[in-house]
Structures are given as structure tokens and as C-alpha cells.
Scaffold this active site. Structure first.
Site, short mmCIF file in Angstrom:
data_model
loop_
_atom_site.label_atom_id
_atom_site.label_comp_id
_atom_site.label_asym_id
_atom_site.label_seq_id
_atom_site.Cartn_x
_atom_site.Cartn_y
_atom_site.Cartn_z
N GLU A 213 1.96 -6.15 11.04
CA GLU A 213 1.32 -4.77 11.03
C GLU A 213 2.51 -3.81 12.09
O GLU A 213 2.83 -4.16 13.08
CB GLU A 213 0.20 -4.48 11.82
CG GLU A 213 -0.88 -5.44 10.82
CD GLU A 213 -1.35 -4.56 9.86
OE1 GLU A 213 -1.02 -3.25 9.68
OE2 GLU A 213 -2.08 -5.01 8.83
N GLU B 68 1.96 3.27 3.31
CA GLU B 68 2.42 2.28 4.34
C GLU B 68 4.09 2.08 4.11
O GLU B 68 4.28 1.12 3.43
CB GLU B 68 1.71 1.21 4.57
CG GLU B 68 0.38 1.14 4.99
CD GLU B 68 -0.41 -0.09 5.08
OE1 GLU B 68 -1.60 -0.03 5.51
OE2 GLU B 68 0.29 -1.12 4.61
N HIS C 18 3.00 -4.31 6.61
CA HIS C 18 1.90 -3.13 6.69
C HIS C 18 2.08 -2.19 7.85
O HIS C 18 3.08 -2.36 8.51
CB HIS C 18 0.55 -3.89 6.68
CG HIS C 18 0.17 -4.77 5.36
ND1 HIS C 18 -0.29 -4.05 4.35
CD2 HIS C 18 0.48 -5.94 4.81
CE1 HIS C 18 -0.67 -5.15 3.25
NE2 HIS C 18 0.08 -6.04 3.74
N HIS D 45 0.82 -1.12 -0.03
CA HIS D 45 -0.02 -0.04 0.05
C HIS D 45 1.05 1.28 -0.19
O HIS D 45 1.76 1.40 0.93
CB HIS D 45 -1.06 0.24 1.30
CG HIS D 45 -1.81 -1.15 1.31
ND1 HIS D 45 -2.03 -1.83 2.41
CD2 HIS D 45 -2.61 -1.82 0.32
CE1 HIS D 45 -3.01 -3.07 2.02
NE2 HIS D 45 -3.33 -2.82 0.95
#
Length: 691
Positions: free
Chosen positions: A519, A352, A427, A349
Site C-alpha cells: 500500500e 489507485e 495498491h 484498481h
């Protein structure tokens, strides 16, 4: 807070919050004058630097209560990180650029990244705890339902122009701007349209932020989600800052999420001046890299370590940007028999960016530590073939189109062409490690959906999470609304929320590779000054996770006669309903927890083979090689295909095989006849009784 990229239907978010922010130049003047003669005399005795990353005191620093407003020259501010490393040519070009710049680049205080503690945020009013000031953090996400403890903004209890959100920076800070968002909610719309800013050193006397001779009024939001950046006409030095909404969405109320930009001021009366700032001792290139800079850095690593590195591409993006991969191995460019293949993937993304920078830092770190003779890194590089893809979606980072079909197809082909054993994709927006399956059964929104290797996936996730300094911090608060610390900072992807077609699921179902999603941070796009800390948070995790590729069993499946490796042989572990296949050379790797395992190997045209393999606690694999014998029929097919003579031993085996088949078929025919005769006799006897 997006999870793994959907390989079948990916959604690529573009740009970072600063890149996407809207700057309203009609309302405020954002250019700073560089004349040193206008600087307040008090400011001459202080030094301005990026905001401290530590919460090292709650008491006010000793300083004048009068607010300091100043124009700033480049020589008085150094917004680069102290550990940034550049080549001589880059330094020369930067010097020329810096001479032309007059804009101040102060980092965020840390509302989004949680460096600012809840106790530092106050408000004039709020209707309930779920809408309290601690929820007024940029990009914070609400829970599924409103009216709970985790709403998506700070909201005032009253609709008037006397409401405010206050942040205590703990130190004297040169405030330069504010980033604002509305309330995150799927049920209602609320945002602030215009606002004022006040500053103070004691929370008693407040001074407004001025635009010339008038009090500055800043443009806010036009929707709930788009971040809007407003730079102050003149930076101001203070400890406290207030955001004072003036107008808001007509059908809503006063709600906002915010981030404050500011550089810490150090003066002779600052009792914290001598305290060491957190950072990293590794001299790596800690800055945000665009596509061109990323290529330049990768090239510099290959030039520094040509014997263990190689750059290759796996395809192009929708916009035609090449997808570059860095390979690190003692024999780059070649798959070595028995050596497992590892990969890290980042930049799925566009907004990110932390994963991208960590992967680039990892390249530099592995190269330099290998050259220094760090035995841990030397062993990892010589025993593992490492592949690092820093930007899967370069278009997203460059604020281009959202179409991802070429990138997706390129990565799928890459995953299937190379026999990867272990992987992780990065991410941002949360602090948790997720493991497959990500897609739930029957498309349920949330459901624990484990794989056959659930225990090992939990081990992999725990290895990363427990060694990550940010995740393992027991005093940290939740990023948004879910407390992953209660799950030891790991969770099954489906138990969090369903994601169809994720990389984790694709890797497990369609390749031999085990993959998890990391994450990395509450803040998706951290400021460059925060990158050294993020590197230190993740350095050990990145290394120890790669080392897990050497757990379980490995070996080579060979033809017993020719000793050649057998491709696509199936490796089946008893009580584990997940089979893997051998690579082109016949080698395989099966990740397993410690224990005793019954392993069966079979391939087309061969008799199956079975053996017991024991996996120990030590971090190196158990060798389990297999030799398979071809079936006589397979040998016959191969000889006939070559037009050769059938050996006598094979003729005898084929004859014996035909005799066995003949005996078996004869027995079956005899049994069938006997059964038919028995049925006839029973039918006759039953007919006689009726008569």
C-alpha cells in the site's frame, strides 16, 4: 484502502478522485479570462507555482494583508513538474494545446496525502476528538465503530451557518478550488449540500469568495462518498482558507472531508523563496499516463534500450484493451537456466494510479542506469528476468466497466505459465506492506493467518517498508485509523482484514511465487507534481525488494543418466510445509532465510534424493543441484514404449526386485498363517477349559 485484488471476485473501482469529481457549472463560472490587463498590480511582483511539499515554517510570510484576486494567463503559471521529460514532437503538440488552454491546474495542498499537518487544520467547533478538524481530510476512513478516536470526517458541534473548517497553507497560495465529501461511516449519513468559502492572510479579516458581484455559493455533496469538485470563479491569493457550510443533509448534521487546490505564490518578500523544493534528480516522465500515453512511454523505453527490453501482451481487458508487460533482461524473450523470474503488478484498481506510475518510472530508470553502467542495476538485469505489468485493469483507469473476468483469467494464466519466484502488487490508500495469508480461517473478519514461510514473508515486507522513506518516517501520522507503525509498517493480511482469493494467496498456494501487497500512499491518485517525491520514497524499496529474489537456494534437478532436466520434480524443505516444483528445464528456486536445511527431491519414476544445503547471510543463493536415478520399473516402461531390448543389467535388477518382492510376500503369508494357527490353538484351549 483496498487490499490485494480478489482473483475469484475482484472489485474494480473506477477513475481518480479528480476524474470522478462532479463539477457544477450552473452554480459557479469556472472559465478564467486571459487578459493580462486585469491582473492586480501587486500580483506582478510574485511568481505562482505548484504548492510546496514541505512544511518549512509556521509563521506567516511577509505580504500585504489584502487578498489578491486575479485572472491568470498561461505564461504566469507553470503547472508542469520541472523534471518532466518529453520528446520534441510531444513538446510541439503541447505548445499548441497550451495556447488554447486557459484553465489553471493547481495541485492539492495535501490534506489527503498528509503533507498538510494536523496543526494546520482548525475548526469552529467539534463534539469530540474523533470528529476533530484533523479528521476532515479527503477520503479518510473511519474505524469499525463510531464514537471512537478515528471517525470519518470533521463534524461541527452546532447546526448553524457559522461553522467552518480552516486550513493554513503556511505560505501565500493561489487557491483555485475545493473537493468535498461527506462523512465516512457505516452507521450514519452526514454531508454538506452547499457551502461558502472565505480567505484571509491573518485569520482576523476574512473576505468571501465572489461570483461576480455576489458571494459564491458552491454545490456540495448528495451522498457521503462521492467527491465533488468546485472551482472558484476567480482564483484568490491568501494564506488561510475556510469552508463555511450553508446547508446539509436534512437527517444529518454538518460533517465533511475536504481537499484544497492551490499553487504556492512566491514573491520578493517570501523568506522561503530560495529554499529548494523536494523532488527527484532522476529525469523521468513524472506525469499521469492514460492508456495511450502508457503504451507510448513503454515503446520509447524499448527504443532506448532494445537489447534488454521486450514488450509482450498477456491478454485483453473486458473492453478489449491489451494488457502490456515490459520484460527487462540481458536476454529478453527467453527463460535462461538458473535465472529467476520476477514481477511487479500495478493498476488493479482504476483509482489507485500511483503504482502504475512507479512501474513506468522503474522501466525508464532500469534502462538508463543500465546504459550508464550502474553496476548494481547491471547485475540485477543480467541475473534476473524482470516482468513489469503497469496496468492490470486499464478499463478502470479509462473509467470503463467493472467487469474483470478477462483480466483475471489472463493474469492467472500468466502467473502459471512463467515460473515466477518473487512478486509484489501495488495498491493505494494506506502506508503498509501486507503478506499472506490474506484469507482467514473460517472467514473470521480478522485473524493472524501465517504461512509456513511466515518468517521469510516478514523479512520481505520489512525490506520494502524499512527502505520506503514515507513508511519509515517516525513522525508521520496514520492515514486513516490504524497505526501500522506499531507493527513496523508490515502486517499479516488476515490480521488486517480477510480477503478471499487474493493474488498473494493464489501465488503461494498455486505457484512457486512469493508475493506481498504494498500500500503505497494515503493518497490513491496523487497529483503529477507529487510523483517525483513518491518516486524518491519508493526507488530504493523497488530495487532492494527485487534483489531479495537471490536469497535461499537454487539449482537444477537432472536425470542421472541422461543429464536432462526433470520437470515438475518436487522440492521439499524439512520443517517447511510448502513444496515447490521445478520448471520446464529442471531448474528451481526456493526462497529461504539463512540457516541449515535438509532438502529432499523426488519425482515420479525416480528414487528420491536428499542433501543438506546451507544458506548464508550474503545476498546470493546457495547452489543445490540434484541428480535422480530412475526406478527400474520406470526404465522398463520407457524401453517397452520405444520397443527396444531390455539391457542385461536392467534384467538383473528387475529379477532381483522380483525376488525381493517374492521374499517379502512369502514372509507376509507365513506370518499370516502362523497368526491364524495361533488363534485356532487359543480357541481350542479355551474351549477345553469350559468343558
Amino acid at each position: 484502502m483496498e487490499k490485494s485484488v480478489c482473483l475469484l471476485a475482484a472489485v474494480i473501482l473506477l477513475g481518480g478522485f479528480l476524474d470522478a469529481a462532479q463539477i457544477n457549472d450552473s452554480t459557479i463560472e469556472s472559465n478564467y479570462t486571459s487578459s493580462s490587463s486585469s491582473i492586480n498590480s501587486t500580483l506582478k511582483s510574485v511568481t505562482v507555482e505548484p504548492q510546496s511539499h514541505s512544511r518549512d515554517g509556521q509563521t506567516a510570510t511577509t505580504a500585504e494583508t489584502k487578498l489578491l484576486t486575479a485572472t491568470v494567463t498561461n505564461k504566469q503559471l507553470d503547472t508542469k513538474t520541472s523534471t518532466e521529460v518529453k520528446s520534441s514532437k510531444e513538446e510541439e503538440s503541447d505548445e499548441k494545446t497550451e495556447d488554447e488552454k486557459t484553465q489553471l491546474d493547481c495541485p492539492p495542498l495535501g490534506l489527503e496525502s498528509l503533507r498538510v499537518d494536523d496543526s494546520q487544520i482548525h475548526a469552529s467547533s467539534y463534539p469530540r476528538t474523533g470528529l476533530g478538524p484533523h479528521r476532515g481530510r479527503l477520503n479518510i476512513q473511519s474505524g469499525l465503530y463510531d464514537e471512537d478516536m478515528y471517525d470519518g470526517a470533521w463534524c461541527a458541534d452546532y447546526k448553524d451557518q457559522h461553522q467552518w473548517l480552516e486550513v493554513d497553507a503556511l505560505h501565500l497560495t493561489l487557491f483555485t478550488g475545493v473537493i468535498l465529501q461527506g462523512r465516512n461511516s457505516i452507521w450514519s449519513w452526514h454531508w454538506v449540500k452547499t457551502y461558502k468559502v472565505q480567505l484571509s492572510n491573518d485569520t482576523v479579516d476574512w473576505e468571501p469568495c465572489m461570483n461576480g458581484t455576489e458571494e459564491a455559493i458552491f454545490e456540495g455533496n448528495q451522498d457521503p462518498e462521492t467527491p465533488v469538485l468546485a472551482l472558484f470563479p476567480v482564483p484568490a491569493v491568501a494564506r488561510y482558507i475556510r469552508i463555511n457550510p450553508q446547508t446539509w443533509y436534512e437527517n444529518g448534521t454538518i460533517c465533511l472531508r475536504a481537499e484544497i487546490l492551490g499553487c504556492r505564490v512566491k514573491g520578493p518578500h517570501d523568506i522561503y523563496t530560495s529554499e529548494e523544493e523536494p523532488g527527484s534528480k532522476d529525469r523521468l516522465d513524472f506525469r499521469q499516463h492514460n492508456y495511450k500515453e502508457m503504451r507510448k512511454l513503454m515503446k520509447s523505453v524499448t527504443e532506448e534500450c532494445p537489447d534488454i527490453t521486450r514488450i509482450y501482451t498477456i491478454g485483453k481487458s473486458y473492453m478489449g484493451l491489451k494488457l502490456y508487460v515490459m520484460e527487462i533482461s540481458d536476454n529478453p524473450g527467453k527463460h535462461e537456466l538458473g535465472e529467476p523470474e520476477f514481477r511487479y503488478v500495478a493498476g488493479m484498481h482504476g483509482n489507485e494510479a500511483l503504482g502504475r506510475e512507479l512501474v513506468l518510472n522503474l522501466m525508464q530508470y532500469l534502462c538508463r542506469q543500465y546504459k550508464k553502467g550502474n553496476q548494481r542495476i547491471v547485475r540485477l538485469v543480467t541475473e534476473t528476468r524482470i516482468h513489469l505489468l503497469p496496468s492490470m485493469n486499464p478499463d478502470g483507469y479509462e473509467e470503463a466497466y467493472k467487469k474483470v473476468a478477462p483480466e483475471t483469467r489472463a493474469v492467472i494464466n500468466w502467473m502459471q505459465d512463467i515460473p515466477f519466484v518473487l512478486s509484489a502488487n501495488f495498491h493505494g490508500g494506506e502506508l503498509v506492506v501486507t503478506y499472506p495469508f490474506d484469507c482467514t480461517r473460517d472467514w473470521a473478519p480478522q485473524e493472524d493467518t501465517p504461512t509456513a514461510d511466515n518468517a521469510f514473508f516478514r523479512w520481505l515486507s520489512t525490506v520494502y517498508a524499512s527502505t520506503n522513506l514515507a513508511m519509515a518516517n517516525p513522525d508521520r501520522r496514520a492515514c486513516h485509523y490504524e497505526d501500522f507503525q506499531s507493527h513496523n509498517n508490515i502486517i499479516n493480511g488476515g490480521a488486517w482484514h480477510t480477503v478471499p482469493g487474493s493474488m498473494n494467496d493464489f501465488s503461494y498456494l498455486h505457484t512457486n511465487c512469493f508475493e506481498v501487497t504494498v500500500e503505497l500512499s494515503c493518497d490513491k491518485f496523487p497529483h503529477a507534481s507529487e510523483l517525483p517525491i513518491e518516486w524518491e520514497n519508493n526507488k530504493e524499496s523497488l530495487i532492494i525488494y527485487m534483489e531479495q529474489i537471490h536469497r535461499g537456494i537454487k539449482g537444477v534437478v537432472r536425470d542421472k543418466l541422461t543429464k536432462q532436466g526433470i520437470v515438475d520434480a518436487i522440492i521439499k524443505v524439512e520443517d517447511h510445509d510448502h513444496d515447490i516444483r521445478t520448471a520446464a528445464d529442471g531448474d528451481y528456486w526456493r526462497l529461504l532465510n539463512p540457516g541449515e536445511y535438509k532438502v529432499v527431491v523426488w519425482a515420479e519414476g525416480y528414487f528420491p534424493s536428499m542433501r543438506h544445503c546451507r544458506v548464508g547471510m550474503e545476498p546470493h543463493p546457495t547452489i543445490c543441484d540434484f541428480s535422480l536415478t530412475k526406478t527400474p520399473i520406470q526404465r522398463l516402461k520407457e524401453i517397452r514404449a520405444k520397443g527396444g531390448r531390455i539391457p542385461q543389467d536392467l534384467q538383473l535388477r528387475l529379477r532381483a526386485l522380483r525376488l525381493r518382492k517374492l521374499r517379502a510376500s512369502t514372509k507376509a503369508i507365513n506370518r499370516r498363517r502362523e497368526s491364524q494357527q495361533l488363534q485356532k490353538r487359543r480357541a481350542r484351549s479355551s474351549g477345553a477349559r469350559r468343558i
